[in-house]
Write a protein that holds these residues in place. Structure first.
Motif, PDB file in Angstrom:
ATOM      1  N   THR A  48     -10.839  -1.541   1.773  1.00 43.05           N
ATOM      2  CA  THR A  48      -9.360  -1.920   2.064  1.00 43.05           C
ATOM      3  C   THR A  48      -9.244  -2.347   3.517  1.00 43.05           C
ATOM      4  OG1 THR A  48      -8.699  -0.958   0.311  1.00 43.05           O
ATOM      5  CG2 THR A  48      -7.021  -1.455   2.001  1.00 43.05           C
ATOM      6  N   GLU A 108     -10.627   3.335   0.562  1.00 44.87           N
ATOM      7  CA  GLU A 108      -9.922   3.065   1.641  1.00 44.87           C
ATOM      8  C   GLU A 108     -10.768   2.364   2.954  1.00 44.87           C
ATOM      9  OE1 GLU A 108      -8.488   6.660   3.068  1.00 44.87           O
ATOM     10  OE2 GLU A 108      -6.793   6.889   1.384  1.00 44.87           O
ATOM     11  N   ASN A 143      -8.285  -4.984  -1.938  1.00 45.89           N
ATOM     12  CA  ASN A 143      -7.931  -3.637  -2.218  1.00 45.89           C
ATOM     13  C   ASN A 143      -9.135  -2.842  -2.832  1.00 45.89           C
ATOM     14  OD1 ASN A 143      -6.830  -1.505  -3.430  1.00 45.89           O
ATOM     15  ND2 ASN A 143      -5.088  -2.620  -4.297  1.00 45.89           N
TER      16      ASN A 143
END
Length: 170
Positions: free
Chosen positions: A122, A119, A128
């Protein structure tokens, strides 16, 4: 599964579960959004609803990680992990419940760290994060795996596997 975990599963490392519980949780929630009207409403709410679904995905990831880690450690304790591989050196006292729980907790914490790292990647706009982590896991073990194919099965087999891989990529 061991190849996709970067070889970590066979050694019962901290990151043995990898990112797979997150991927599974994400797929489950994507399917549930279609089935459960409350989740469908959350998805339609925009950014706030998506943040709530992401939070649910995190919780489900931890739940799945607990289940998977418990199963893997139980298999390791019984000697059935990877077809009878003895894991006696990995688990010092096979009858100790606190040690069992500690190994499970450590593996779940490793999954949480990987989820956080994905995360973070990202959020920083690199790409991603989860896909980058999966790619990294595969690429890290690919050369050694291919070398093992060449050593064990012969270089003709290595060439065939390499050619098939190139055709698939193309």
């Amino acid at each position: 599964i061991n190849v996709f975990s970067g070889g970590a599963l066979l050694q019962l490392t901290v990151f043995a579960l990898g990112i797979m519980p997150y991927i599974t949780a994400s797929i489950i929630l994507q399917l549930l959004v279609v089935v459960i009207p409350r989740l469908e409403m959350l998805k339609k709410e925009g950014q706030a609803g998506q943040a709530k679904i992401t939070q649910y995905t995190r919780y489900l990831t931890l739940g799945l990680a607990i289940l998977q880690a418990t199963g893997i450690v139980a298999l390791a304790r019984s000697g059935q992990l990877f077809g009878g591989t003895d894991c006696g050196d990995l688990l010092y006292n096979k009858d100790s419940i606190p040690q069992f729980l500690l190994v499970v907790l450590t593996m779940v914490a490793g999954t949480a760290v990987i989820m956080w790292l994905g995360e973070l990647i990202t959020d920083r706009g690199i790409g991603n994060g989860m896909s980058i982590l999966i790619f990294t896991q595969v690429v890290a073990t690919f050369p050694a795996t291919m070398w093992a194919v060449g050593q064990d099965k012969g270089w003709w087999t290595f060439g065939i596997v390499l050619a098939i891989g190139l055709v698939i990529v193309a």
